[in-house]
Design a protein around this motif. Structure first.
Motif, PDB file in Angstrom:
ATOM      1  N   LYS A 119       0.808  -1.223   0.000  1.00 23.79           N
ATOM      2  CA  LYS A 119       0.000   0.000   0.000  1.00 23.79           C
ATOM      3  C   LYS A 119       0.841   1.273   0.000  1.00 23.79           C
ATOM      4  O   LYS A 119       0.308   2.379  -0.053  1.00 23.79           O
ATOM      5  CB  LYS A 119      -0.896   0.010   1.235  1.00 23.79           C
ATOM      6  CG  LYS A 119      -1.950  -1.082   1.234  1.00 23.79           C
ATOM      7  CD  LYS A 119      -3.158  -0.628   2.048  1.00 23.79           C
ATOM      8  CE  LYS A 119      -4.259  -1.657   2.043  1.00 23.79           C
ATOM      9  NZ  LYS A 119      -4.027  -2.720   3.062  1.00 23.79           N
ATOM     10  N   GLY A 120       2.171   1.115   0.130  1.00 27.49           N
ATOM     11  CA  GLY A 120       3.030   2.301   0.105  1.00 27.49           C
ATOM     12  C   GLY A 120       3.452   2.764   1.489  1.00 27.49           C
ATOM     13  O   GLY A 120       3.968   3.870   1.654  1.00 27.49           O
ATOM     14  N   SER A 121       3.260   1.892   2.492  1.00 29.50           N
ATOM     15  CA  SER A 121       3.711   2.215   3.844  1.00 29.50           C
ATOM     16  C   SER A 121       5.197   1.835   3.959  1.00 29.50           C
ATOM     17  O   SER A 121       5.584   0.716   3.606  1.00 29.50           O
ATOM     18  CB  SER A 121       2.844   1.433   4.832  1.00 29.50           C
ATOM     19  OG  SER A 121       3.359   1.559   6.117  1.00 29.50           O
ATOM     20  N   ILE A 122       6.006   2.761   4.450  1.00 30.01           N
ATOM     21  CA  ILE A 122       7.468   2.568   4.436  1.00 30.01           C
ATOM     22  C   ILE A 122       7.899   1.478   5.431  1.00 30.01           C
ATOM     23  O   ILE A 122       7.555   1.529   6.609  1.00 30.01           O
ATOM     24  CB  ILE A 122       8.192   3.900   4.766  1.00 30.01           C
ATOM     25  CG1 ILE A 122       7.832   4.964   3.715  1.00 30.01           C
ATOM     26  CG2 ILE A 122       9.702   3.705   4.841  1.00 30.01           C
ATOM     27  CD1 ILE A 122       8.287   6.388   4.074  1.00 30.01           C
ATOM     28  N   SER A 123       8.656   0.489   4.933  1.00 23.34           N
ATOM     29  CA  SER A 123       9.138  -0.581   5.801  1.00 23.34           C
ATOM     30  C   SER A 123      10.655  -0.523   5.965  1.00 23.34           C
ATOM     31  O   SER A 123      11.221  -1.140   6.863  1.00 23.34           O
ATOM     32  CB  SER A 123       8.747  -1.952   5.240  1.00 23.34           C
ATOM     33  OG  SER A 123       9.198  -2.062   3.901  1.00 23.34           O
ATOM     34  N   TYR A 124      11.324   0.204   5.092  1.00 20.68           N
ATOM     35  CA  TYR A 124      12.783   0.351   5.183  1.00 20.68           C
ATOM     36  C   TYR A 124      13.200   1.640   4.495  1.00 20.68           C
ATOM     37  O   TYR A 124      12.632   2.002   3.461  1.00 20.68           O
ATOM     38  CB  TYR A 124      13.496  -0.827   4.492  1.00 20.68           C
ATOM     39  CG  TYR A 124      14.970  -0.562   4.281  1.00 20.68           C
ATOM     40  CD1 TYR A 124      15.888  -0.713   5.332  1.00 20.68           C
ATOM     41  CD2 TYR A 124      15.446  -0.080   3.057  1.00 20.68           C
ATOM     42  CE1 TYR A 124      17.234  -0.406   5.157  1.00 20.68           C
ATOM     43  CE2 TYR A 124      16.790   0.231   2.878  1.00 20.68           C
ATOM     44  CZ  TYR A 124      17.678   0.063   3.925  1.00 20.68           C
ATOM     45  OH  TYR A 124      19.000   0.379   3.758  1.00 20.68           O
ATOM     46  N   CYS A 125      14.168   2.331   5.063  1.00 17.04           N
ATOM     47  CA  CYS A 125      14.797   3.444   4.329  1.00 17.04           C
ATOM     48  C   CYS A 125      16.260   3.526   4.740  1.00 17.04           C
ATOM     49  O   CYS A 125      16.603   3.187   5.881  1.00 17.04           O
ATOM     50  CB  CYS A 125      14.082   4.763   4.582  1.00 17.04           C
ATOM     51  SG  CYS A 125      13.860   5.171   6.295  1.00 17.04           S
TER      52      CYS A 125
END
Ligand SMILES: Cc1cc2nc3c(=O)[nH]c(=O)nc-3n(C[C@H](O)[C@H](O)[C@H](O)COP(=O)(O)O)c2cc1C
Length: 173
Positions: free
Chosen positions: A28-34
């Motif tokens: 859905k576009g929820s950030i899991s890693y950056c």
């Protein structure tokens, strides 16, 4: 959760030549890693980004049609290339040349996406800025129907596909 309001400024941060900004999201576009470079460019700490929608760095100068195109491509298993102006936590901005690809599980189902961005060519940004400005203006009046028509008419006139335009812009120095 509501997105905090940030007033955009004219302060630009440029990407370094050999830097890569990387992030991963769920489907859905929820950030899991950056990565670290993401955090330092956007001006957020990791805890402020994880599990947040990627639109946390959405800049109001970006036309909606660009993200529609991106989502249409990646959710159907294709990759997206594009120039994206991102909003920093302090209101400043940074341009990237982004590539987004789908991530699959062992059964071939899309479980998320990965984006890798590098420094865009300055001539690409100079070319794309007035085009995005026009797309945003059209969207304010006629929504994505108007901006989509403008974009696809533009590509028709130039006799190129979207991908060809983007890749040739990044290649031009
Ligand atoms: C892997 C991935 C990376 C993304 N990176 C960005 C980004 O750097 N900047 C951005 O504005 N949107 C990015 N998006 C798109 C956002 O999810 C969202 O569609 C966009 O910000 C428009 O948000 P809005 O529909 O709330 O206006 C990314 C999406 C994915 C799946």
């Amino acid at each position: 959760m509501k997105k905090p309001h940030i007033t955009p400024t004219n302060s630009e941060t440029k990407m370094k030549e050999n830097d890569f900004i990387v992030s991963k999201t769920d489907e859905k576009g929820s950030i899991s890693y950056c990565n670290e470079i993401f955090m330092s460019m956007a001006g957020y700490r990791e805890q402020e980004l994880l599990q947040k929608n990627h639109n946390i760095i959405r800049h109001p100068d970006m036309p909606r049609i660009a993200f529609k195109l991106a989502w249409d491509l990646i959710s159907s298993g294709k990759e997206f290339f594009g120039f994206v102006k991102n909003l920093k936590k302090d209101g400043g901005y940074y341009w990237v040349f982004a590539n987004i690809t789908p991530d699959y599980n062992e059964r071939g189902k899309i479980i998320g996406y990965t984006s890798i961005r590098r420094k865009p060519s300055q001539s690409a940004i100079d070319t794309i800025t007035p085009i995005y400005k026009e797309l945003v203006r059209l969207e304010q009046r006629g929504g994505m129907e108007a901006s989509g028509k403008y974009l696809f008419d533009f590509l028709d006139t130039k006799k190129v596909t979207y991908d060809e335009l983007i890749i040739s812009l990044q290649g031009a120095s």
